[in-house]
Motif scaffolding. Structure first.
Motif, PDB file in Angstrom:
ATOM      1  N   VAL A   1      15.274  12.607  22.236  1.00  0.00           N
ATOM      2  CA  VAL A   1      15.384  12.790  23.677  1.00  0.00           C
ATOM      3  C   VAL A   1      14.331  11.931  24.364  1.00  0.00           C
ATOM      4  O   VAL A   1      13.215  11.767  23.858  1.00  0.00           O
ATOM      5  N   VAL A   2      14.714  11.341  25.490  1.00  0.00           N
ATOM      6  CA  VAL A   2      13.784  10.553  26.308  1.00  0.00           C
ATOM      7  C   VAL A   2      13.541  11.326  27.597  1.00  0.00           C
ATOM      8  O   VAL A   2      14.490  11.712  28.298  1.00  0.00           O
TER       9      VAL A   2
ATOM     10  N   GLU B   1       4.918   8.999  33.031  1.00  0.00           N
ATOM     11  CA  GLU B   1       4.979   8.543  31.648  1.00  0.00           C
ATOM     12  C   GLU B   1       6.379   8.780  31.096  1.00  0.00           C
ATOM     13  O   GLU B   1       7.046   9.757  31.439  1.00  0.00           O
ATOM     14  N   THR B   2       6.828   7.848  30.267  1.00  0.00           N
ATOM     15  CA  THR B   2       8.138   7.954  29.612  1.00  0.00           C
ATOM     16  C   THR B   2       7.900   8.168  28.125  1.00  0.00           C
ATOM     17  O   THR B   2       7.219   7.362  27.481  1.00  0.00           O
ATOM     18  N   ILE B   3       8.465   9.247  27.593  1.00  0.00           N
ATOM     19  CA  ILE B   3       8.167   9.654  26.224  1.00  0.00           C
ATOM     20  C   ILE B   3       9.464   9.879  25.454  1.00  0.00           C
ATOM     21  O   ILE B   3      10.429  10.442  25.972  1.00  0.00           O
ATOM     22  N   THR B   4       9.475   9.439  24.191  1.00  0.00           N
ATOM     23  CA  THR B   4      10.586   9.720  23.287  1.00  0.00           C
ATOM     24  C   THR B   4      10.162  10.769  22.261  1.00  0.00           C
ATOM     25  O   THR B   4       9.108  10.643  21.632  1.00  0.00           O
ATOM     26  N   LEU B   5      10.999  11.779  22.095  1.00  0.00           N
ATOM     27  CA  LEU B   5      10.754  12.824  21.099  1.00  0.00           C
ATOM     28  C   LEU B   5      11.873  12.799  20.072  1.00  0.00           C
ATOM     29  O   LEU B   5      13.042  12.787  20.429  1.00  0.00           O
TER      30      LEU B   5
ATOM     31  N   ILE C   1       5.101   7.262  23.180  1.00  0.00           N
ATOM     32  CA  ILE C   1       5.021   6.943  24.607  1.00  0.00           C
ATOM     33  C   ILE C   1       5.624   5.566  24.824  1.00  0.00           C
ATOM     34  O   ILE C   1       5.098   4.560  24.333  1.00  0.00           O
ATOM     35  N   LEU C   2       6.748   5.498  25.541  1.00  0.00           N
ATOM     36  CA  LEU C   2       7.409   4.219  25.791  1.00  0.00           C
ATOM     37  C   LEU C   2       6.781   3.469  26.950  1.00  0.00           C
ATOM     38  O   LEU C   2       6.696   2.243  26.937  1.00  0.00           O
TER      39      LEU C   2
END
Length: 441
Positions: free
Chosen positions: A50-51, A124-128, A116-117
């Motif tokens: 998920v982003v 902040e844009t984060i991918t999990l 952290i993208l």
């Protein structure tokens, strides 16, 4: 124009490792920009990613006496081991259009990777990346007990006692053969994969099981059960054209194949080398120092389950068989004699499964297609569907393409969600050959 493409997150929470802190998408402090959910018959647990995009005050730290707010990554804090509870409504379906990982404590998603993208002074844009709970439990559990009796009885004990899966949430295809073994401090799925190759179903004599998890159940089922199951009620159609749903005045677009790519159809040399058409299997019995051979060759055997029409094997191979060349691959094994008790009995003789297992798995994946359809949360890995492919001909009245059309098994799928769009990508497989057993002592 396709219908029912909006995505609604009825719940989306991220809970900290220790459970003391949580954030909710409904707070408006972060939003989900992309969500990918994966199932496959080759994986014993669900995976996905998920982003999310969050603001600078997305979370309050439970360790800060002043209750200040900060970034999700630092103040939740966001790390491996966090829990995601999600309830997503999207797409089409006759049974339910809901993906629910919120109410059942066992059905929660566990974060395994955080990246952290993009990061700025305000967001902040984060991918999990995440896996289901049993995927997490598998990594932290070891099996030490001794098991004996029917293989599927042992499998059920491992699933319910070790992985704590509710018995009602297990789809178990009963086995005919028994096996005595110890856990050897291995992880549960290491043991289950070993057992899957050595399990013969009680209903037929064709070995080979699959271990996988879907949103509804955990499955330990034979290839034959997948092939013989009742297919999904709606048929999917591919004709390369999408007509407005308003103009059609029905929901046929909901079951239209948006794209189709053939990823595997015919590969004669690789099939020959892997033993799809013919194998010789040699077994050595250390108790009497004797050998036994089992030859397997491909024929149109009606007793062998097949989802597709069974074509004849190539003429060049038929000539080889007639000339006495009966195998293309040789496999050897030593019988497990007296391994468990003081006797000379064979412990789950590989004659029952080793000879046919390789061929069964190879044949299962003879054909493969990648398709994309409007999001349908009814569909699960391992389910059977029917696809009608338009004939490449000027005479459309002759019907669909009889070679590509027909029933397929869903090998894997991905439900992809974006704010205003949802789609399901599917890998379809089917077999096309039968097997015949001949024994030579």
């Amino acid at each position: 124009m396709l219908e029912a493409q909006d995505v609604k997150y009825e719940e989306f929470k991220i809970i900290s490792q220790d459970g003391s802190n949580a954030v909710d998408a409904y707070s408006g402090k972060f939003r989900v920009t992309s969500f990918n959910y994966y199932e496959t018959i080759l994986s014993p647990y669900i995976t996905g990613n998920v982003v999310i995009v969050s603001t600078i005050d997305a979370a309050k730290s439970t360790e800060d006496n002043q209750q200040r707010s900060g970034s999700l990554y630092n103040f939740l804090p966001l790390s491996a081991g966090c829990v995601i509870t999600a309830k997503i409504r999207a797409g089409v379906g006759n049974e339910t259009n809901l993906l629910d990982f919120s109410t059942d404590p066992f059905k929660r998603l566990y974060v395994t990777d955080v990246s952290i993208l993009d990061k700025s002074s305000t967001s902040e844009t984060i991918t999990l990346k995440f896996i289901s709970r049993i995927g997490w439990l598998n990594e932290t559990t070891r099996i030490t007990k001794h098991y004996k009796g029917k293989i599927t009885d042992s499998v059920q004990k491992i699933l319910t006692e070790v992985l704590t899966i509710d018995k009602n949430k297990i789809d178990l295809d009963p086995s005919a053969n028994s096996y005595s073994f110890t856990g050897m401090n291995k992880r549960p799925f290491d043991i289950l994969f070993m057992l899957a190759k050595a399990t013969v179903p009680s209903s037929v004599s064709n070995p080979g099981y699959f271990i996988y998890e879907t949103k509804s159940k955990f499955h330990y089922v034979s290839a034959d059960k997948l092939l013989k199951q009742q297919r999904y009620g709606n048929e999917y159609n591919y004709n390369g054209a999408v007509q407005s749903s308003v103009e059609l005045k029905n929901s046929s677009n909901n079951f239209k194949v948006l794209s189709l790519t053939t990823t595997k159809d015919q590969s004669l040399l690789s099939q020959i080398r892997s033993g799809v058409y013919a194998t010789k299997n040699i077994f050595f019995n250390p108790s009497n120092l004797q050998f036994k051979e089992i030859d397997i060759s491909v024929v149109n055997d009606p007793k062998f389950s097949s989802i597709a029409k069974k074509p004849k094997f190539p003429g060049i191979l038929a000539s080889d068989f007639n000339a006495g060349k009966r195998y293309h691959r040789v496999q050897t094994a030593i019988l497990d004699v007296g391994a468990d008790e003081a006797n000379l009995g064979i412990n789950n003789s590989p004659e029952l499964y080793y000879a046919a297992g390789t061929t069964r798995y190879n044949v299962m994946f003879s054909q493969s297609h990648l398709i994309s359809v409007p999001c349908n949360l009814d569909l699960e890995a391992g389910r059977k569907i029917k696809m009608n492919v338009e004939s490449t001909s000027t005479n459309k009245e002759q019907g669909v393409d009889e070679r590509q059309s027909g029933e397929y098994i869903i090998k894997s799928l991905c439900h992809h969600f974006e704010p205003n769009k949802s789609v399901t990508s599917i890998v379809l497989i089917r077999d096309s050959y039968g097997l015949h057993f001949t024994k030579n002592s």
